[in-house]
Design a protein around this motif. Structure first.
Motif, short mmCIF file in Angstrom:
data_model
loop_
_atom_site.label_atom_id
_atom_site.label_comp_id
_atom_site.label_asym_id
_atom_site.label_seq_id
_atom_site.Cartn_x
_atom_site.Cartn_y
_atom_site.Cartn_z
N PRO A 72 0.83 -1.23 0.00
CA PRO A 72 0.00 0.00 0.00
C PRO A 72 0.86 1.27 0.00
N LEU A 73 1.98 1.23 0.72
CA LEU A 73 2.83 2.43 0.76
C LEU A 73 3.47 2.69 -0.60
N THR A 74 3.81 1.62 -1.33
CA THR A 74 4.37 1.80 -2.67
C THR A 74 3.33 2.45 -3.57
N LEU A 75 2.07 2.00 -3.43
CA LEU A 75 0.98 2.59 -4.22
C LEU A 75 0.81 4.07 -3.87
N VAL A 76 0.90 4.36 -2.58
CA VAL A 76 0.80 5.77 -2.15
C VAL A 76 1.93 6.59 -2.76
N ALA A 77 3.14 6.01 -2.74
CA ALA A 77 4.30 6.72 -3.31
C ALA A 77 4.06 7.00 -4.79
N ILE A 78 3.54 6.00 -5.50
CA ILE A 78 3.28 6.18 -6.94
C ILE A 78 2.21 7.26 -7.16
N LEU A 79 1.15 7.18 -6.34
CA LEU A 79 0.05 8.15 -6.46
C LEU A 79 0.55 9.57 -6.19
N PHE A 80 1.25 9.75 -5.09
CA PHE A 80 1.75 11.09 -4.74
C PHE A 80 2.71 11.61 -5.81
N SER A 81 3.57 10.71 -6.32
CA SER A 81 4.55 11.13 -7.32
C SER A 81 3.83 11.56 -8.60
N SER A 82 2.81 10.79 -9.03
CA SER A 82 2.09 11.17 -10.26
C SER A 82 1.37 12.50 -10.06
N LEU A 83 0.74 12.67 -8.89
CA LEU A 83 0.06 13.93 -8.62
C LEU A 83 1.05 15.10 -8.63
N ALA A 84 2.21 14.86 -8.01
CA ALA A 84 3.22 15.92 -7.94
C ALA A 84 3.69 16.29 -9.34
N LEU A 85 3.90 15.27 -10.18
CA LEU A 85 4.36 15.53 -11.56
C LEU A 85 3.29 16.28 -12.35
N THR A 86 2.03 15.86 -12.18
CA THR A 86 0.93 16.53 -12.88
C THR A 86 0.84 18.00 -12.47
#
Lengths: 461, 230
Positions: A72-86
């Motif tokens: 779940p934390l890896t998914l959170v990291a991916i989600l936050f990173s994509s949001l940050a990039l967007t």
């Protein structure tokens, strides 16, 4: 340390670090953030999120293992990173055009005169020596100190071997679990309980805090004065020693002081993302030690003072900013307190029961004596408290950063006030061999910021 | 006098005051100068102590306060007309000078401490990096885990007074190093073993229905319920 242990250790740190970094980028998107200080914030942020996630798993009685925690934390990291990039792509300002989080507001910093370059060199050498000492000692001496074997590391071992928090059927059940959770996380990644490597979180907290303090002071002064501030910080034997043992107090200092730094940065930059970061750190502080719950009240007082002094904001905006701070921080605090309440566990471990008795006043001279001998003669703090006292006397009216100094003095006064009043109205031990030093450590760095700011010349342009 | 050189008189004053206090201490306490110098250097790194009975900070504070008084007196009399020697700069000079002395002494003490630990560790395995009494406990815990591997709940039988140190600390250390063998009733499951720890005549302390599967030293043993497992 073998290469596979090293790799696992790196992975265990990279995951929380990446979550934290993506969140910092997301929350401070209108500011240009330097990598190093942002990583220093990201470490605490990521570890805080990790420990809250482990708490939720524990509360739901889902067994701890690398999968239940890590995926779940890896998914959170991916989600936050994509949001940050967007968000970064949508932001029309380039990185160069954005104001820097760490830039000084009061104009350019003082130029660094060459004759003092040797001072820079000596200060850097002193800092480097202490960093080597901390890294070597923390990664060579196994866990052996009292509180670690009795509570924190013991609980971490329970979580690692049993994968459960046993509905808090643990020694000192009321104590917050940030350190045990993060130690257990390291052990899950290593695949075994390692008596030394689980301590990696302490030197990293020390380094992170050092980086953060350097950039904070540099944003108000210059490179040389910021280095001087670091030297003052590590001149404390007690602080350096605590970076090498598995006690919670150094981590507490990191979270506590980072909260205050972020609040002060928010006050200067007016970027609400910084206030939310401060709020998250304030919440995580409550999950490191019981004292953190009290410190949350201190931060609230500080915030109320800042908002009261802020003349450009309307009442509605002030309330909005207050809520931006209060909701995350108090939410995190209440989650664990609520869980303890549901299990009928005392919120504060039965401490701080008021003692209404005139005899308590007899403790006042003892309390002052203990404070005086600890601050000025103990060998724990070098000469820092003396320096602060005298610096106040000789420099207070001649400083450049008057408002920052007032806020920091207020913060220091609140912390001192709490620790002077508590022993008077309760039966808390005051002459315990290390208790007072350990609570002083939580806010000790404020003294070094104040000394630097009080001495920083007013007209150095 | 240039403002940059304001530190020179401060350092001179601090040096003189330090030398006087050093000699007075040596004379009044009847300590040879070399021994006092050694004590000064090695006692300056003592983390984790609240008392000042055994460190140098009383002397350092004395040096600082006396230097401040001297600088203040000189400023009010001899240096009254020296504008470059303003009082805040002079006082800052004394503070920085004393701090530098302190940091040098601390670093020497820290290096002494560092070297001592470095030599003590010198290639030792982790289990051997504990001081005397703790090492015994760590070794005994390791012995029990080897003899009776896995998760178990044990009752502890001991002569230690666990309500105060050092018994309390020994108990916590044993519990920590034994885990996943649980002697603090974390799992709330019935005991399937007994650990006799620091107890006189340990064999006589083994509960009925338990069989000893290993003794360690004269005062410690591990027993399990029912017949010994292969």
């Amino acid at each position: 340390m073998t290469s596979s242990e090293g790799l696992n250790l790196l992975v265990s740190l990279l995951l929380p670090l990446s979550i934290g970094y993506a969140l910092v980028v997301l929350l401070c998107r209108r500011l240009s953030i330097d990598l190093l200080p942002s990583l220093a914030i990201s470490y605490g942020l990521g570890m805080g999120i990790l420990s809250q996630w482990m708490l939720l798993l524990g509360m739901a009685q889902i067994p701890f293992n690398l999968m239940t925690i890590g995926i779940p934390l890896t998914l959170v990291a991916i989600l936050f990173s994509s949001l940050a990039l967007t968000k970064l792509k949508r932001n029309p300002l380039s990185a160069d055009a954005k104001p820097s989080l760490w830039a000084a507001d009061a104009g350019p910093s003082a130029s660094l005169r060459q004759p003092y370059a040797i001072a820079d060199l000596l200060m850097s050498a002193y800092i480097l020596y202490n960093v080597i000492f901390v890294l070597w000692r923390s990664l060579n001496i196994p866990i052996e100190s009292w509180d670690a074997v009795a509570t924190t590391a013991f609980k971490a071992k329970v979580f690692f071997f049993d994968g459960s928090i046993h509905r808090l059927n643990l020694p000192h059940a009321s104590y917050p679990l940030h350190i045990p959770f993060t130690e257990a996380w390291i052990a899950f990644n290593l695949g075994t309980w390692h008596e030394i490597l689980v301590k990696i979180i302490f030197p990293i907290a020390f380094l992170s805090y050092g980086v953060l303090q350097y950039f904070y002071l540099k944003s108000l002064t210059n490179h040389r004065w910021a280095l001087g501030g670091l030297c003052l910080l590590i001149s404390s034997n007690f602080l350096v020693y605590h970076a090498t043992i598995a006690y919670r107090d150094l981590t507490m200092m990191y979270y506590n002081c980072t909260t205050i730094i972020l609040m002060l940065l928010w006050n200067r930059k007016k970027e609400d993302g910084l206030l939310i970061l401060a709020s998250l750190f304030a919440g995580f502080t409550t999950f490191v030690k019981l004292e953190g719950t009290g410190y949350l009240a201190n931060y609230t007082l500080l915030l109320l003072f800042i908002l009261w002094k802020e003349k450009t904001l309307r009442l509605g905006s002030k309330i909005e900013k207050f809520l931006k701070f209060a909701l995350p921080s108090y939410g995190i605090c209440l989650l664990y307190q609520g869980y303890k309440f549901s299990l009928n566990i005392a919120a504060l471990h039965g401490r701080l029961k008021p003692v209404i008795n005139p005899d308590q006043l007899l403790r006042v001279p003892v309390i002052f004596r203990e404070f005086a001998s600890n601050l000025f003669l103990s060998g724990n703090w070098s000469l820092i408290w003396f320096l602060l006292l005298i610096s106040f006397v000789i420099h207070f009216s001649k400083t450049r950063h008057q408002y920052e100094i007032k806020l920091l003095s207020l913060a220091l006064a609140i912390f001192f006030g709490v620790y002077l009043i508590i022993p008077i109205i309760t039966s808390t031990l005051i002459d315990h061999p290390t208790l007072l030093s350990r609570v002083l450590l939580h806010f000790f760095p404020i003294t070094t910021w104040l000394i630097v700011l009080l001495h920083y010349p007013k007209n150095t342009f | 006098m240039k403002k940059n050189y304001v530190f020179i008189p401060c350092f001179l004053i601090i040096s003189v005051v330090s030398a006087i206090i050093f000699f007075i201490t040596a004379l009044t306490q009847n300590i040879p100068l070399k021994a006092l110098l050694f004590r000064l250097a090695t006692n300056s790194y003592q983390p984790n102590y609240n008392s000042f009975s055994n460190n140098n900070y009383f002397y350092i504070s004395l040096i600082m306060l006396l230097s401040i008084i001297i600088v203040y007196t000189l400023k009010m009399s001899v240096w009254r007309r020296q504008q470059a020697l303003d009082l805040p700069s002079l006082l800052s000079g004394v503070l920085i000078g004393t701090l530098l002395i302190t940091m040098v002494l601390q670093t020497i003490g820290q290096t002494y401490y560092f070297t001592h630990e470095f030599q003590w560790i010198d290639g030792k395995k982790i289990a051997d990096r504990y001081p005397g009494a703790l090492k015994e406990i760590v070794d005994f815990a390791g012995f029990c885990k080897k003899k009776w591997p896995g998760k178990h709940s044990c009752q502890l039988i001991t002569d230690l007074d666990m309500s105060r140190d050092p018994g309390m600390f020994f108990h916590r250390t044993l519990a920590y190093h034994l885990y996943p063998i649980d002697i603090r009733d974390i799992r709330r499951s019935p005991a399937d073993c007994a650990i006799v720890f620091i107890a006189e005549n340990p064999l006589s302390r083994v509960p009925k229905g338990y069989d000893v599967i290993g003794s360690w030293g004269k005062k410690n043993l591990l027993a399990i319920k029912g017949p010994p497992q292969p």
